[in-house]
Design an enzyme around this catalytic site. Structure first.
Site, PDB file in Angstrom:
ATOM      1  N   HIS A 145      -1.314   0.449  -9.731  1.00  0.00           N
ATOM      2  CA  HIS A 145      -1.953  -0.508  -8.804  1.00  0.00           C
ATOM      3  C   HIS A 145      -2.548  -1.703  -9.566  1.00  0.00           C
ATOM      4  CE1 HIS A 145      -3.900  -0.797  -4.574  1.00  0.00           C
ATOM      5  NE2 HIS A 145      -3.698  -2.004  -5.079  1.00  0.00           N
ATOM      6  N   ARG A 150       0.855  -1.176   0.000  1.00  0.00           N
ATOM      7  CA  ARG A 150       0.000   0.000   0.000  1.00  0.00           C
ATOM      8  C   ARG A 150       0.893   1.227   0.000  1.00  0.00           C
ATOM      9  NH1 ARG A 150      -3.415  -2.757  -1.556  1.00  0.00           N
ATOM     10  NH2 ARG A 150      -5.505  -3.160  -0.736  1.00  0.00           N
ATOM     11  N   GLU A 153      -3.534   7.653  -4.350  1.00  0.00           N
ATOM     12  CA  GLU A 153      -3.911   7.187  -5.701  1.00  0.00           C
ATOM     13  C   GLU A 153      -5.205   7.854  -6.154  1.00  0.00           C
ATOM     14  OE1 GLU A 153      -4.030   2.907  -5.484  1.00  0.00           O
ATOM     15  OE2 GLU A 153      -1.973   2.828  -4.750  1.00  0.00           O
TER      16      GLU A 153
HETATM   17  C1  8YV Z   1      -6.136  -4.561  -5.936  1.00  0.00           C
HETATM   18  C2  8YV Z   1      -4.971  -5.209  -3.879  1.00  0.00           C
HETATM   19  O1  8YV Z   1      -6.062  -3.451  -5.211  1.00  0.00           O
HETATM   20  O2  8YV Z   1      -6.168  -7.067  -3.153  1.00  0.00           O
HETATM   21  C3  8YV Z   1      -5.578  -6.047  -2.836  1.00  0.00           C
HETATM   22  O3  8YV Z   1      -5.474  -5.684  -1.664  1.00  0.00           O
HETATM   23  O4  8YV Z   1      -4.332  -4.253  -3.620  1.00  0.00           O
HETATM   24  C4  8YV Z   1      -5.166  -5.530  -5.323  1.00  0.00           C
HETATM   25  O5  8YV Z   1      -5.491  -6.817  -5.489  1.00  0.00           O
HETATM   26  C5  8YV Z   1      -7.557  -4.937  -5.913  1.00  0.00           C
HETATM   27  O6  8YV Z   1      -7.792  -5.750  -6.964  1.00  0.00           O
HETATM   28  C6  8YV Z   1      -8.434  -3.702  -6.083  1.00  0.00           C
HETATM   29  O7  8YV Z   1      -9.758  -3.959  -5.800  1.00  0.00           O
END
Ligand code: 8YV
Length: 325
Positions: A286, A239, A268
């Site tokens: 992301h 993150r 973001e």
């Molecule tokens: C994507 C992620 O953010 O699963 C998570 O925590 O960060 C990633 O897989 C996700 O797909 C966004 O909805």
């Protein structure tokens, strides 16, 4: 009896929508923009379940204004967008999508590591621009991956999957984690647990695999970057706020560290201006879990979690089991 109602806040893979439509009355916000806070609260009224995404910021104040929602099924393994203790206090179940994205995310962390070490985006731009005139001894010279030391901050599911890939490259693997991994896992991965300071001093690549919590916010800041080697590469697929982005931009600009590969950012989709201007910052929007198969599975898993809860069955990926009586 009328069907129970479910809100899907943003576009997901269609199989998940079809699955839910077969069982419930579905209010599907099938857009890329998703819902603003007020729209979300309005549309969630009368819904027993919400399929949410990390762009839905579900803090305590928003949760306090929900009425009748029994479950929030987040389409992600990370759930820092939902105030889980506040949900628990209101008896709202929260679920996530662990496991299905582990290998895909680890693939991407390693992709980013390699692309950053070997300067793939710069090389691509160089060839496309027509700037390539001759072979040069140090043209786009990068850092070796094979035999290098990888420092994993967090050895959970994804961290361990990255370690397995690193083994194939003959890397030495160090990790730090609040909890020691089981001995068998350490042995399988050839991973040695060290303190954070030792990891930062020793590693040629530092890859972050921790959830975002109050403890991990700005875990990597100016002081930590200063401990890293000037040839080191930082990889972040966890993150954004785990790294102090302004401090990182400075460290990259001043060559305190050699490069960074980043898939996640503090605010973001905004990216620190300095990072956008630096060749040694390799940036992605992301997408670590974004293979077609995995994003489809994540959509379906969230739908199944929501459906289970509405049908009175304990969802498989319940984060706050204390609400389930
Ligand atoms: C994507 C992620 O953010 O699963 C998570 O925590 O960060 C990633 O897989 C996700 O797909 C966004 O909805």
């Amino acid at each position: 009896m009328s069907k129970q109602k479910i809100l899907i806040t943003k576009r997901v893979y269609p199989d998940a929508v079809e699955f839910l439509k077969g069982r419930f009355e579905v209010d599907y916000e099938g857009t890329n923009a998703g819902l603003g806070t007020e729209q979300f609260i309005e549309r969630a009224r009368g819904c027993g379940a919400v399929v949410s995404q990390l762009t839905d910021k579900l803090g305590a104040e928003v949760l306090a204004r929900l009425d009748g929602v029994k479950v929030i099924a987040n389409v992600a393994v990370g759930y820092d967008n939902v105030d889980v203790p506040a949900a628990t206090a209101r008896g709202i179940a929260v679920t996530n999508t662990p496991g299905v994205l582990t290998e895909t995310t680890a693939d991407f962390a390693f992709t980013l590591l390699m692309a950053t070490a070997r300067r793939i985006p710069e090389a691509h731009a160089f060839v496309h621009s027509g700037a390539w005139k001759t072979w040069l001894i140090d043209l786009l010279a990068g850092q070796d991956i094979h035999g290098a030391t990888l420092g994993l901050v967090g050895l959970g599911r994804i961290g361990a999957a990255v370690a397995r890939r690193a083994r194939g490259f003959g890397m030495r693997i160090l990790y730090c984690d609040a909890m020691a991994a089981p001995l068998e896992l350490e042995k399988e991965l050839g991973a040695t647990r060290v303190g954070m300071e030792e990891l930062l001093r020793e590693a040629d690549f530092v890859s972050l695999h921790v959830p975002l919590t109050a403890e991990t916010k700005h875990l990597i800041g100016r002081a930590e970057l200063a401990l890293m080697k000037p040839t080191a590469v930082l990889i972040n697929t966890s993150r954004g706020p785990v790294v102090d982005e302004a401090a990182l931009a400075e460290a990259l600009e001043s060559k305190t560290i050699w490069a960074a590969g980043l898939d996640v950012f503090e605010a973001e989709p905004k990216v620190h201006e300095k990072l956008l201007a630096l060749d040694n910052a390799v940036l992605a929007p992301h997408i670590a879990s974004a293979s077609v198969a995995t994003r489809r599975r994540m959509s379906m898993m969230a739908a199944e979690n929501a459906a289970a809860a509405l049908e009175g069955v304990k969802p498989a990926n319940l984060l706050n089991p204390e609400v389930w009586k």
